[in-house]
Design an enzyme around this catalytic site. Sequence first.
Site, PDB file in Angstrom:
ATOM      1  N   THR A  87      28.420  30.228  31.450  1.00  0.00           N
ATOM      2  CA  THR A  87      28.030  29.134  32.371  1.00  0.00           C
ATOM      3  C   THR A  87      27.384  29.734  33.482  1.00  0.00           C
ATOM      4  O   THR A  87      28.090  29.827  34.910  1.00  0.00           O
ATOM      5  CB  THR A  87      29.326  28.193  32.692  1.00  0.00           C
ATOM      6  OG1 THR A  87      30.217  28.955  33.340  1.00  0.00           O
ATOM      7  CG2 THR A  87      29.834  27.586  31.605  1.00  0.00           C
ATOM      8  N   THR A 122      34.123  28.951  32.100  1.00  0.00           N
ATOM      9  CA  THR A 122      34.441  28.326  33.476  1.00  0.00           C
ATOM     10  C   THR A 122      33.504  27.223  33.720  1.00  0.00           C
ATOM     11  O   THR A 122      32.346  27.312  33.781  1.00  0.00           O
ATOM     12  CB  THR A 122      34.150  29.702  34.713  1.00  0.00           C
ATOM     13  OG1 THR A 122      34.978  30.699  34.210  1.00  0.00           O
ATOM     14  CG2 THR A 122      34.388  29.088  36.005  1.00  0.00           C
ATOM     15  N   LYS A 203      40.975  28.055  38.492  1.00  0.00           N
ATOM     16  CA  LYS A 203      40.176  28.782  38.103  1.00  0.00           C
ATOM     17  C   LYS A 203      38.961  29.373  39.373  1.00  0.00           C
ATOM     18  O   LYS A 203      39.018  30.230  39.584  1.00  0.00           O
ATOM     19  CB  LYS A 203      39.243  28.534  36.448  1.00  0.00           C
ATOM     20  CG  LYS A 203      37.951  29.478  36.383  1.00  0.00           C
ATOM     21  CD  LYS A 203      38.466  30.721  35.971  1.00  0.00           C
ATOM     22  CE  LYS A 203      37.259  31.699  35.647  1.00  0.00           C
ATOM     23  NZ  LYS A 203      37.654  32.976  35.280  1.00  0.00           N
ATOM     24  N   ASN A 207      39.187  32.417  41.970  1.00  0.00           N
ATOM     25  CA  ASN A 207      37.991  33.443  42.281  1.00  0.00           C
ATOM     26  C   ASN A 207      37.539  33.357  43.636  1.00  0.00           C
ATOM     27  O   ASN A 207      37.046  34.409  44.117  1.00  0.00           O
ATOM     28  CB  ASN A 207      36.924  33.214  41.096  1.00  0.00           C
ATOM     29  CG  ASN A 207      37.214  34.107  40.048  1.00  0.00           C
ATOM     30  OD1 ASN A 207      37.980  34.844  39.790  1.00  0.00           O
ATOM     31  ND2 ASN A 207      36.360  33.851  38.849  1.00  0.00           N
ATOM     32  N   PHE A 248      42.649  43.877  46.450  1.00  0.00           N
ATOM     33  CA  PHE A 248      41.667  43.398  46.553  1.00  0.00           C
ATOM     34  C   PHE A 248      41.236  43.427  47.922  1.00  0.00           C
ATOM     35  O   PHE A 248      40.606  42.547  48.465  1.00  0.00           O
ATOM     36  CB  PHE A 248      41.714  41.879  46.092  1.00  0.00           C
ATOM     37  CG  PHE A 248      40.627  41.602  45.079  1.00  0.00           C
ATOM     38  CD1 PHE A 248      40.650  42.069  43.970  1.00  0.00           C
ATOM     39  CD2 PHE A 248      39.510  40.703  45.496  1.00  0.00           C
ATOM     40  CE1 PHE A 248      39.413  41.708  42.916  1.00  0.00           C
ATOM     41  CE2 PHE A 248      38.257  40.544  44.739  1.00  0.00           C
ATOM     42  CZ  PHE A 248      38.587  40.937  43.422  1.00  0.00           C
ATOM     43  N   CYS A 259      31.345  36.169  38.129  1.00  0.00           N
ATOM     44  CA  CYS A 259      32.335  35.192  38.544  1.00  0.00           C
ATOM     45  C   CYS A 259      32.475  34.790  39.845  1.00  0.00           C
ATOM     46  O   CYS A 259      32.328  33.708  40.284  1.00  0.00           O
ATOM     47  CB  CYS A 259      33.610  35.745  37.685  1.00  0.00           C
ATOM     48  SG  CYS A 259      33.369  36.270  36.063  1.00  0.00           S
ATOM     49  N   LYS A 262      29.661  33.164  41.781  1.00  0.00           N
ATOM     50  CA  LYS A 262      29.404  31.709  40.936  1.00  0.00           C
ATOM     51  C   LYS A 262      30.358  30.821  41.324  1.00  0.00           C
ATOM     52  O   LYS A 262      30.041  29.662  41.494  1.00  0.00           O
ATOM     53  CB  LYS A 262      29.436  32.083  39.169  1.00  0.00           C
ATOM     54  CG  LYS A 262      29.310  31.042  38.500  1.00  0.00           C
ATOM     55  CD  LYS A 262      29.024  31.396  37.023  1.00  0.00           C
ATOM     56  CE  LYS A 262      30.485  31.306  36.599  1.00  0.00           C
ATOM     57  NZ  LYS A 262      30.449  31.316  35.047  1.00  0.00           N
ATOM     58  N   ARG A 325      24.810  41.671  36.708  1.00  0.00           N
ATOM     59  CA  ARG A 325      24.761  40.274  37.125  1.00  0.00           C
ATOM     60  C   ARG A 325      25.309  40.310  38.576  1.00  0.00           C
ATOM     61  O   ARG A 325      26.355  40.699  39.043  1.00  0.00           O
ATOM     62  CB  ARG A 325      25.519  39.363  36.258  1.00  0.00           C
ATOM     63  CG  ARG A 325      24.506  39.191  34.925  1.00  0.00           C
ATOM     64  CD  ARG A 325      25.457  38.236  33.969  1.00  0.00           C
ATOM     65  NE  ARG A 325      26.760  38.744  33.576  1.00  0.00           N
ATOM     66  CZ  ARG A 325      27.488  38.040  33.041  1.00  0.00           C
ATOM     67  NH1 ARG A 325      27.414  37.022  32.353  1.00  0.00           N
ATOM     68  NH2 ARG A 325      28.580  38.785  32.462  1.00  0.00           N
TER      69      ARG A 325
HETATM   70  C1  UGA Z   1      36.766  38.522  38.642  1.00  0.00           C
HETATM   71  C2  UGA Z   1      38.211  37.948  38.778  1.00  0.00           C
HETATM   72  O1  UGA Z   1      38.866  39.203  39.561  1.00  0.00           O
HETATM   73  C3  UGA Z   1      39.027  37.859  37.563  1.00  0.00           C
HETATM   74  O2  UGA Z   1      40.554  37.380  37.767  1.00  0.00           O
HETATM   75  C4  UGA Z   1      38.441  36.599  36.781  1.00  0.00           C
HETATM   76  O3  UGA Z   1      39.155  36.340  35.592  1.00  0.00           O
HETATM   77  C5  UGA Z   1      36.828  37.061  36.337  1.00  0.00           C
HETATM   78  O4  UGA Z   1      36.278  37.290  37.712  1.00  0.00           O
HETATM   79  C6  UGA Z   1      36.315  35.964  35.693  1.00  0.00           C
HETATM   80  O5  UGA Z   1      36.097  34.750  36.305  1.00  0.00           O
HETATM   81  O6  UGA Z   1      35.961  35.859  34.630  1.00  0.00           O
HETATM   82  P1  UGA Z   1      35.244  40.492  37.644  1.00  0.00           P
HETATM   83  O7  UGA Z   1      34.304  39.557  37.871  1.00  0.00           O
HETATM   84  O8  UGA Z   1      35.497  41.312  36.362  1.00  0.00           O
HETATM   85  O9  UGA Z   1      36.820  39.645  37.769  1.00  0.00           O
HETATM   86  O10 UGA Z   1      35.440  41.551  38.838  1.00  0.00           O
HETATM   87  P2  UGA Z   1      36.357  41.698  39.963  1.00  0.00           P
HETATM   88  O11 UGA Z   1      37.061  42.913  39.677  1.00  0.00           O
HETATM   89  O12 UGA Z   1      37.001  40.541  40.423  1.00  0.00           O
HETATM   90  O13 UGA Z   1      35.274  42.404  41.263  1.00  0.00           O
HETATM   91  C7  UGA Z   1      34.425  41.322  41.857  1.00  0.00           C
HETATM   92  C8  UGA Z   1      33.496  42.020  42.673  1.00  0.00           C
HETATM   93  O14 UGA Z   1      34.410  42.389  43.748  1.00  0.00           O
HETATM   94  C9  UGA Z   1      32.848  43.566  42.404  1.00  0.00           C
HETATM   95  O15 UGA Z   1      31.512  43.614  42.978  1.00  0.00           O
HETATM   96  C10 UGA Z   1      33.644  44.575  43.030  1.00  0.00           C
HETATM   97  O16 UGA Z   1      33.232  45.759  43.385  1.00  0.00           O
HETATM   98  C11 UGA Z   1      34.360  43.784  44.240  1.00  0.00           C
HETATM   99  N1  UGA Z   1      35.330  44.148  44.650  1.00  0.00           N
HETATM  100  C12 UGA Z   1      36.421  43.961  44.255  1.00  0.00           C
HETATM  101  C13 UGA Z   1      35.448  44.794  45.927  1.00  0.00           C
HETATM  102  O17 UGA Z   1      34.344  45.260  46.699  1.00  0.00           O
HETATM  103  N2  UGA Z   1      36.465  45.234  46.666  1.00  0.00           N
HETATM  104  C14 UGA Z   1      38.056  44.981  45.955  1.00  0.00           C
HETATM  105  O18 UGA Z   1      38.943  45.468  46.476  1.00  0.00           O
HETATM  106  C15 UGA Z   1      37.745  44.454  44.795  1.00  0.00           C
END
Ligand code: UGA
Length: 432
Positions: A87, A122, A203, A207, A248, A259, A262, A325
């Site tokens: 989505t 989502t 959800k 996020n 985080f 995610c 979005k 993405r």
């Molecule tokens: C995210 C959520 O963490 C999941 O819980 C959720 O299920 C998923 O989206 C989804 O909706 O499917 P994801 O997109 O795999 O997971 O990525 P994240 O690990 O959350 O990282 C997202 C962004 O934040 C990345 O660019 C990462 O580099 C950045 N990030 C993350 C940071 O800059 N610092 C951090 O401490 C953590």
Amino acid sequence: MQQFRRVSVIGAGYVGLATAVGLAARGHDVDLVETRTDRLEMLRAGSLPIHEPGMAAAYADTQTKSRIHPMASPAPGSDLLLVCVGTPIDEEGRSDLRQVEGALRSVADLAASGTPVVIKSTLPAGSGETIVMWLRGDSSRVFANPEFLRQGHAIEDFLKPTRVVIGAFPDADPDALALVEEVLHFTDCQLLVVGMAEADLIKNGANAFLALKLSFTNELSVLCEALNADVMKVVEGIGLDERIGSQFMQPSFGFGGSCLPKDLCALTNVGKSFGLAMHVTAAASEANADHQQHFADRIVGLMPPHSRRVAILGLAFKAGTDDVRSSPALRVAKILIARGLEVVGFDPHAAADANREVPGLSLANSAQSAIAGAGVVAIGTEWPEFRDLDWASLAKTMAAPIIIDGRRLLDGERMRALGYHFETIGAPIPRN
Ligand code: UGA
């Protein structure tokens, strides 16, 4: 005694593949429906269309046991239909639900004959009635089960969820709900059965909250640069308060992926459609864009007079995935190219897609060749292998030995000892 079921998973993207592999690992028989022929052929040949740690081996195991059956369209006979298609958001930030519509229309006959449908894709909150319309009518066997898995940890997150959320309409059929719970709630983690809008908001909200935390951390990081302070120490001190926590809060030059950006947009737009201002989510999106602009400005400011070439190491939106993405590194590349710089990128897994997203970006087939001749090297993704490069020798191949680390990956003291002008984010900026 666990019952083994036949489950159809519609869509073989990250969520669909993790769901199919996870359910097959638990002993269920899975029909994996994928309409893209290139993906379907790969799956039939035993390979995966994505890079996800551990998934290739897990998929191979399901193939040996003949538990996942890739197919082009849904077949009758399943106990449960799980919709896992993408989505994405369009240019205006609205959720594009065309894949969900196509998937639901393709299973409408099976749903009408009584098979429960679970939407794992989502959805923006408030889509429930539209979903039922695409399924032609009966809401009692339609559910939502938002996914909380992270790319790079997809299988482990699927098999050990933090919680299972099931959204149901008020007229939910108790037998259908019991079947959904039986298949999807298989650990002792907490189960929450809520309304459809609540499931979508959990959800989107989870996020968006993670994104707020990051935008706040990154804003503090930029403030630390102005105050000659180190954001890592600040974050450590803040995170010791258990109400806040330290997870985080790794600073970066913005978050990306399919995610977080979005869901921030989706929540903002749903709120605005009700006339609400949505100050907080809207500001977090704007801050994220600013953090990439700020990083690009710092790179431009570091360029030595005799060089126009920047090497970006890491193009994926985070380490452990080939997904580009909404990648912050690619947005920075776009800004630099628009400013007239020559940008050469390298990524151990994400190169092909990166080039499709940013056509003006040159791609190198190794970190060494990206770095050779560059006036500045920028770390774009925190791939651990970048730490182990032979930085001592690489300095001699650059037009000037200048590094800016957007991920706090490299050891600054070591880099400076090797003769680099080294800068990172959220730390005092050396003035030499
Ligand atoms: C995210 C959520 O963490 C999941 O819980 C959720 O299920 C998923 O989206 C989804 O909706 O499917 P994801 O997109 O795999 O997971 O990525 P994240 O690990 O959350 O990282 C997202 C962004 O934040 C990345 O660019 C990462 O580099 C950045 N990030 C993350 C940071 O800059 N610092 C951090 O401490 C953590």
